[in-house]
Design a protein around this motif. Structure first.
Motif, PDB file in Angstrom:
ATOM      1  N   THR A   7       0.833  -1.212   0.000  1.00  0.00           N
ATOM      2  CA  THR A   7       0.000   0.000   0.000  1.00  0.00           C
ATOM      3  C   THR A   7       0.865   1.258   0.000  1.00  0.00           C
ATOM      4  N   LYS A   8       2.107   1.123  -0.418  1.00  0.00           N
ATOM      5  CA  LYS A   8       3.031   2.255  -0.432  1.00  0.00           C
ATOM      6  C   LYS A   8       2.749   3.165  -1.623  1.00  0.00           C
ATOM      7  N   PRO A   9       2.991   4.467  -1.458  1.00  0.00           N
ATOM      8  CA  PRO A   9       2.827   5.375  -2.597  1.00  0.00           C
ATOM      9  C   PRO A   9       3.972   5.232  -3.592  1.00  0.00           C
ATOM     10  N   VAL A  10       3.679   5.520  -4.843  1.00  0.00           N
ATOM     11  CA  VAL A  10       4.677   5.542  -5.906  1.00  0.00           C
ATOM     12  C   VAL A  10       4.575   6.914  -6.565  1.00  0.00           C
ATOM     13  N   ALA A  11       5.727   7.576  -6.730  1.00  0.00           N
ATOM     14  CA  ALA A  11       5.689   8.942  -7.247  1.00  0.00           C
ATOM     15  C   ALA A  11       6.754   9.164  -8.309  1.00  0.00           C
ATOM     16  N   LEU A  12       6.453  10.126  -9.182  1.00  0.00           N
ATOM     17  CA  LEU A  12       7.413  10.600 -10.172  1.00  0.00           C
ATOM     18  C   LEU A  12       7.760  12.045  -9.848  1.00  0.00           C
ATOM     19  N   LEU A  13       9.035  12.329  -9.762  1.00  0.00           N
ATOM     20  CA  LEU A  13       9.503  13.698  -9.634  1.00  0.00           C
ATOM     21  C   LEU A  13       9.699  14.197 -11.060  1.00  0.00           C
ATOM     22  N   ASN A  14       8.749  14.976 -11.532  1.00  0.00           N
ATOM     23  CA  ASN A  14       8.677  15.381 -12.936  1.00  0.00           C
ATOM     24  C   ASN A  14       9.412  16.706 -13.142  1.00  0.00           C
ATOM     25  N   VAL A  15      10.733  16.642 -13.075  1.00  0.00           N
ATOM     26  CA  VAL A  15      11.558  17.838 -13.210  1.00  0.00           C
ATOM     27  C   VAL A  15      11.503  18.366 -14.643  1.00  0.00           C
ATOM     28  N   ARG A  16      11.120  19.624 -14.777  1.00  0.00           N
ATOM     29  CA  ARG A  16      11.024  20.317 -16.077  1.00  0.00           C
ATOM     30  C   ARG A  16      10.231  19.516 -17.106  1.00  0.00           C
ATOM     31  N   GLY A  17       9.232  18.772 -16.640  1.00  0.00           N
ATOM     32  CA  GLY A  17       8.342  18.055 -17.550  1.00  0.00           C
ATOM     33  C   GLY A  17       8.933  16.827 -18.202  1.00  0.00           C
ATOM     34  N   PHE A  18      10.031  16.309 -17.658  1.00  0.00           N
ATOM     35  CA  PHE A  18      10.704  15.164 -18.266  1.00  0.00           C
ATOM     36  C   PHE A  18       9.754  13.987 -18.478  1.00  0.00           C
ATOM     37  N   TYR A  19       8.878  13.720 -17.502  1.00  0.00           N
ATOM     38  CA  TYR A  19       7.980  12.565 -17.587  1.00  0.00           C
ATOM     39  C   TYR A  19       6.626  12.885 -18.213  1.00  0.00           C
ATOM     40  N   ASP A  20       6.460  14.077 -18.782  1.00  0.00           N
ATOM     41  CA  ASP A  20       5.174  14.434 -19.381  1.00  0.00           C
ATOM     42  C   ASP A  20       4.677  13.407 -20.398  1.00  0.00           C
ATOM     43  N   PRO A  21       5.531  12.907 -21.326  1.00  0.00           N
ATOM     44  CA  PRO A  21       5.038  11.898 -22.277  1.00  0.00           C
ATOM     45  C   PRO A  21       4.570  10.615 -21.588  1.00  0.00           C
ATOM     46  N   LEU A  22       5.274  10.172 -20.563  1.00  0.00           N
ATOM     47  CA  LEU A  22       4.871   8.964 -19.830  1.00  0.00           C
ATOM     48  C   LEU A  22       3.546   9.203 -19.102  1.00  0.00           C
ATOM     49  N   ILE A  23       3.408  10.348 -18.465  1.00  0.00           N
ATOM     50  CA  ILE A  23       2.180  10.689 -17.742  1.00  0.00           C
ATOM     51  C   ILE A  23       1.007  10.765 -18.715  1.00  0.00           C
ATOM     52  N   GLU A  38      -8.874   4.628 -11.030  1.00  0.00           N
ATOM     53  CA  GLU A  38      -8.427   4.540  -9.640  1.00  0.00           C
ATOM     54  C   GLU A  38      -6.998   4.008  -9.548  1.00  0.00           C
ATOM     55  N   ASN A  39      -6.594   3.149 -10.487  1.00  0.00           N
ATOM     56  CA  ASN A  39      -5.215   2.678 -10.518  1.00  0.00           C
ATOM     57  C   ASN A  39      -4.283   3.747 -11.073  1.00  0.00           C
ATOM     58  N   ARG A  40      -4.738   4.507 -12.047  1.00  0.00           N
ATOM     59  CA  ARG A  40      -3.947   5.596 -12.600  1.00  0.00           C
ATOM     60  C   ARG A  40      -3.680   6.640 -11.519  1.00  0.00           C
ATOM     61  N   SER A  41      -4.677   6.882 -10.683  1.00  0.00           N
ATOM     62  CA  SER A  41      -4.525   7.908  -9.652  1.00  0.00           C
ATOM     63  C   SER A  41      -3.571   7.476  -8.532  1.00  0.00           C
ATOM     64  N   MET A  42      -3.168   6.226  -8.535  1.00  0.00           N
ATOM     65  CA  MET A  42      -2.207   5.747  -7.538  1.00  0.00           C
ATOM     66  C   MET A  42      -0.810   6.301  -7.806  1.00  0.00           C
ATOM     67  N   LEU A  43      -0.533   6.724  -9.032  1.00  0.00           N
ATOM     68  CA  LEU A  43       0.760   7.308  -9.375  1.00  0.00           C
ATOM     69  C   LEU A  43       0.736   8.787  -9.017  1.00  0.00           C
ATOM     70  N   LEU A  44       1.575   9.167  -8.084  1.00  0.00           N
ATOM     71  CA  LEU A  44       1.654  10.550  -7.645  1.00  0.00           C
ATOM     72  C   LEU A  44       2.715  11.272  -8.471  1.00  0.00           C
ATOM     73  N   VAL A  45       2.411  12.498  -8.891  1.00  0.00           N
ATOM     74  CA  VAL A  45       3.327  13.259  -9.734  1.00  0.00           C
ATOM     75  C   VAL A  45       3.488  14.649  -9.148  1.00  0.00           C
ATOM     76  N   GLY A  46       4.712  15.133  -9.147  1.00  0.00           N
ATOM     77  CA  GLY A  46       4.973  16.492  -8.693  1.00  0.00           C
ATOM     78  C   GLY A  46       6.183  17.063  -9.388  1.00  0.00           C
TER      79      GLY A  46
END
Length: 73
Positions: A7-23, A38-46
């Motif tokens: 039940t751990k969170p999973v996050a992407l640190l999206n520095v300067r939009g690097f992960y925008d295509p993946l997101i 609901e599964n998509r929302s499990m990925l936290l992005v900032g």
């Protein structure tokens, strides 16, 4: 988390939009029905470390139907 193994969170640190295509691809998968929103929302992005850490600290895992159980692993 989607498999119900943790039940751990999973996050992407999206520095300067690097992960925008993946997101965008992950969002498209949810919109097309290849994954549940609901599964998509499990990925936290900032965009900043503080934002990601705050989202991880506030994370509450969804109560969803699991695809696999510990007995099946």
């Amino acid at each position: 988390g989607q498999l119900g193994l943790h039940t751990k969170p999973v996050a992407l640190l999206n520095v300067r939009g690097f992960y925008d295509p993946l997101i965008e691809q992950i969002s498209r998968m949810a919109a097309s029905g290849f994954m549940k929103e609901e599964n998509r929302s499990m990925l936290l992005v900032g965009a900043s470390l503080d934002e990601v850490l705050a989202r991880m600290e506030a994370y509450v895992p969804p109560d969803t139907c699991k695809w696999i159980t510990q007995d099946n692993v």
